[in-house]
Scaffold this motif. Structure first.
Motif, short mmCIF file in Angstrom:
data_model
loop_
_atom_site.label_atom_id
_atom_site.label_comp_id
_atom_site.label_asym_id
_atom_site.label_seq_id
_atom_site.Cartn_x
_atom_site.Cartn_y
_atom_site.Cartn_z
N SER A 96 8.43 29.15 10.70
CA SER A 96 8.10 27.68 10.98
C SER A 96 7.67 27.84 12.45
CB SER A 96 8.95 26.69 10.72
OG SER A 96 10.30 26.79 11.39
N PRO A 97 6.73 26.89 12.76
CA PRO A 97 6.20 26.78 14.05
C PRO A 97 7.31 26.39 14.93
CG PRO A 97 4.58 25.84 12.86
CD PRO A 97 5.91 25.91 11.95
N GLN A 98 7.17 26.82 16.30
CA GLN A 98 8.51 26.61 17.59
C GLN A 98 7.53 25.81 18.67
OE1 GLN A 98 11.58 27.74 16.76
NE2 GLN A 98 10.81 28.02 14.87
N ILE A 99 7.86 24.61 18.84
CA ILE A 99 7.17 24.10 20.07
C ILE A 99 7.87 24.37 21.35
CG2 ILE A 99 7.07 21.58 21.04
CD1 ILE A 99 6.64 20.62 18.09
N VAL A 100 7.16 24.65 22.30
CA VAL A 100 7.87 24.54 23.53
C VAL A 100 7.42 23.60 24.42
CG1 VAL A 100 7.78 26.28 25.80
CG2 VAL A 100 7.72 27.42 23.19
N TRP A 101 8.43 22.76 24.78
CA TRP A 101 7.86 21.65 25.75
C TRP A 101 7.95 22.06 27.19
CZ3 TRP A 101 12.24 17.29 26.57
CH2 TRP A 101 11.41 16.13 27.16
N LEU A 102 6.63 21.87 27.86
CA LEU A 102 6.58 22.32 29.11
C LEU A 102 6.43 21.08 30.18
CD1 LEU A 102 3.62 24.68 28.44
CD2 LEU A 102 5.86 25.53 28.95
N ARG A 103 7.39 21.24 31.21
CA ARG A 103 7.26 20.38 32.14
C ARG A 103 7.08 21.09 33.52
NH1 ARG A 103 12.68 17.32 30.23
NH2 ARG A 103 13.18 19.45 29.70
N ARG A 104 8.10 21.18 34.41
CA ARG A 104 8.07 22.00 35.92
C ARG A 104 8.49 23.42 35.41
NH1 ARG A 104 11.10 21.19 39.35
NH2 ARG A 104 12.53 19.86 38.49
N CYS B 94 12.35 23.55 15.43
CA CYS B 94 13.04 23.73 17.00
C CYS B 94 12.00 23.32 17.98
CB CYS B 94 13.75 24.91 16.98
SG CYS B 94 14.57 24.90 18.52
N ILE B 95 12.37 22.69 18.83
CA ILE B 95 11.55 22.27 20.01
C ILE B 95 12.34 22.99 21.13
CG2 ILE B 95 10.65 20.57 21.82
CD1 ILE B 95 10.31 18.68 19.46
N HIS B 96 11.67 23.93 21.92
CA HIS B 96 12.41 24.67 22.96
C HIS B 96 12.06 24.11 24.39
CE1 HIS B 96 13.51 28.11 20.16
NE2 HIS B 96 12.50 27.56 19.49
N ALA B 97 12.87 23.96 25.30
CA ALA B 97 12.56 23.53 26.49
C ALA B 97 13.73 23.87 27.64
CB ALA B 97 12.81 21.97 26.63
#
Length: 464
Positions: free
Chosen positions: A3-11, A94-97
Motif C-alpha cells: 500500500s502507498p506510504q505518505i510522507v508528511w513534509l514540513r521543516r 501509514c503516514i510517516h513524518a
C-alpha cells in the motif's frame, strides 16, 4: 503491491538523512506531501521571508524527487484533515513524518492520529535535532532549563547517530493524487517584488546546504574570533538550511566532529543551542509569546500601541533609521537579505528592548516576519535571553553599548555596505558620526547615556 506510504513534509525538506522518507521507501510506494496550513500557527504562521524560502526550497526538493520519477503532492488547508482524507483517497496504511515540537504541530500530530483511527497509523521519527527534545535530563530525570548544564550533558552524548543515506529506490504509486501548483500558492511577493535581495544573497535547497557545509569545513577554525566581526562575516550561514531541514544537524556534526579548533568547539555549542531552544519550548510551549519571569510589564515597556511617538520609535528601528550606524546596518541587512549577522542581531535586539524600552515581543514578531531562518524556539529563546525575561537569560541591567560594540568588533566595512550614506566617512568617524557629517542620515533617536539611565529606572520600578 504494498500500500502507498505518505510522507508528511514540513521543516524537513531533504532526501538524505530523512528518517520518515527512509522508512516509507522501505515499506512501499511513496507519496511525499506538503500541506500549507497557515491558520493553525496563528501569529506564528510563516512570515513573508519564510514564505520566500519555502517556495524555493519546495521547488528544489520537487526537482530532486522528479529525478527519481517521483514528485511532491501539494495541498492547502487544515493539515490533519487534508492528510487523513488523502490517506483514505489513496489507501495509505501509514503516514510517516519527522516530529516537530512547535505547539501547533504537536497538536496537529495528535489530531491526525485520532483522525486516522485504528486502521491507519501515524509513524513519527526524530531527525531534526541532535537528540530528541526531552531526552537529555538531569540526574533526577527532569528536563534542563539552563543552557550550560544542558550543553555539558549533550556533549557527553556526542557524536549523534549515524546519518542515513538517501533511499536507494523510491517507488511511485500506480496513480498520483491531484496536487496544487506551487506557483498558484503565490508565496513570492509581486506587488512589489521585495525579495530580490534574498534571491541574490542565498542559494536554496539541499544541494546548496551541502555546498555551504563544504565551504564551512575549511572556515570553521576561524569562527571563535571571527563570529563577532560583521565586516568579515566568518559565519556558516547554515541557519536557514538547518531550520528548513535541507540539512540535518547530525550531518553537520558528523562532517565537522574531527576538527580540533576553538572555532569548531564554539560552533558545536551553537548547534547544541538549537536543541536547547527546542527543549525550552517543549517545556514551555508559549515561551515565544509569554515572559518567563514575573515583573510589571506596564511599568517596564513602552507600548507602541499606546502612542504614536512610541510607534515611530519602533518603525525607526524596523527601517534602520535610529541614528546608530551598526544598529541601522543590521536592520537594513535583515530587510534586504532576510538574515542578520549574529553579533549584530544581539546589538539590534538589545537596542529595541533597552534603549527604546519596547516589549521584546514586538521584536520577536518583526524577526519572525523578516528572517528566512525564523524559528519558533530559537527566536523566542534568543529574545527572552536578551531582554532578561527568560528562564536562562542575560541580566536586564547589562545594557549593550552599540557604539562601543561597533568599534570593538570593527563594523566599519559592514556599515559602509548597508548604510551607504555614511560610506565616505573614515573608520574613526563612521561608528558615531558627528552631526556635521551625517548629511541625510538621522541623528540618534536617543542618547546612549539617557537610554541607559531610563532603562535602569524602568527596570527598578517594574520590580518594586
Amino acid at each position: 503491491m504494498s500500500s502507498p506510504q505518505i510522507v508528511w513534509l514540513r521543516r524537513d525538506l531533504r532526501m538524505a538523512d530523512q528518517p520518515a522518507l527512509h522508512a516509507a521507501a522501505k515499506a512501499g510506494p511513496v507519496i511525499p506531501v506538503f500541506v500549507l496550513d497557515q491558520e493553525r500557527a496563528g501569529d506564528h504562521a510563516y512570515g513573508g521571508a519564510s514564505l520566500v524560502w519555502l517556495h524555493y526550497s519546495l521547488e528544489s526538493l520537487g526537482k530532486s524527487f522528479g529525478s527519481r520519477n517521483s514528485k511532491i503532492v501539494l495541498r492547502k488547508g487544515d493539515a490533519p484533515q487534508v492528510l487523513a482524507a488523502l490517506a483514505d483517497e489513496v489507501g495509505a496504511t501509514c503516514i510517516h513524518a519527522i516530529r516537530h515540537y512547535e505547539p501547533w504541530w504537536k497538536e496537529a500530530e495528535d489530531e491526525l492520529r485520532d483522525a486516522l483511527g485504528d486502521e491507519r497509523k501515524l509513524c513519527l521519527y526524530d531527525g531534526n535535532y541532535l537528540l530528541p527534545p526531552g531526552s537529555v535530563t538531569t540526574g533526577s530525570g527532569d528536563p534542563y532549563k539552563i543552557y550550560t548544564p544542558f550543553s555539558k550533558a549533550m556533549l557527553e552524548r556526542m557524536p549523534p547517530r549515524d546519518v542515513l543515506d538517501e533511499p536507494e529506490t523510491i517507488s511511485s504509486p500506480g496513480s498520483w493524487p491531484e496536487s496544487d501548483d506551487l506557483g498558484d500558492w503565490e508565496l513570492l511577493p509581486t506587488k512589489p517584488d521585495w525579495a530580490g535581495g534574498i534571491r541574490a544573497f542565498w542559494d536554496f535547497g539541499e544541494a546548496a546546504a551541502h555546498d555551504r557545509l563544504d565551504w564551512w569545513t575549511d572556515e570553521v577554525a576561524e569562527y571563535d574570533e571571527g563570529r563577532n566581526l560583521p565586516s568579515q562575516d566568518i559565519t556558516s550561514r547554515l541557519s536557514p538550511h538547518l531550520h528548513w531541514g535541507e540539512i540535518s544537524p547530525a550531518q553537520v556534526w558528523q562532517k565537522l566532529k574531527d576538527k580540533r579548533s576553538d572555532g569548531w568547539r564554539t560552533y558545536a555549542k551553537e548547534i547544541i543551542w538549537r536543541d536547547y531552544a527546542q527543549n525550552v519550548i517543549d517545556q514551555f510551549p508559549d515561551y515565544p509569546r509569554e515572559s518567563y519571569r514575573e515583573y510589571d510589564e506596564r511599568t517596564l515597556w513602552r507600548n507602541p500601541n499606546a502612542g504614536h511617538l512610541i510607534q515611530q520609535d519602533l518603525e525607526c528601528w524596523q527601517k534602520g533609521m535610529t541614528g546608530y550606524p551598526v544598529v541601522d546596518a543590521g536592520m537594513r541587512q535583515l530587510w534586504q537579505t532576510g538574515w542578520m549577522h549574529n553579533r549584530v542581531r544581539m546589538i539590534c535586539a538589545s537596542f529595541l528592548v533597552k534603549h527604546l524600552l519596547i516589549d521584546w515581543r514586538f521584536g520577536e514578531q518583526w524577526y519572525w516576519d523578516t528572517l528566512v531562518d525564523a524559528d519558533y524556539g530559537n527566536n523566542g529563546v534568543n529574545w527572552q535571553w536578551i531582554s532578561g525575561t527568560g528562564v536562562d537569560s542575560n541580566m536586564f541591567v547589562r545594557i549593550m553599548a552599540p557604539l562601543t560594540q561597533s568599534e570593538k568588533f570593527d563594523a566599519a566595512g559592514y556599515i559602509r555596505e548597508y548604510v551607504p550614506e555614511l560610506a565616505g566617512l573614515s573608520d574613526s568617524e563612521i561608528h558615531d558620526p558627528p552631526d556635521s557629517k551625517r548629511g541625510d542620515y538621522p541623528v540618534k533617536i536617543i542618547a546612549h547615556k539617557e537610554a541607559r539611565e531610563r532603562a535602569l529606572e524602568a527596570y527598578k520600578a517594574s520590580k518594586s
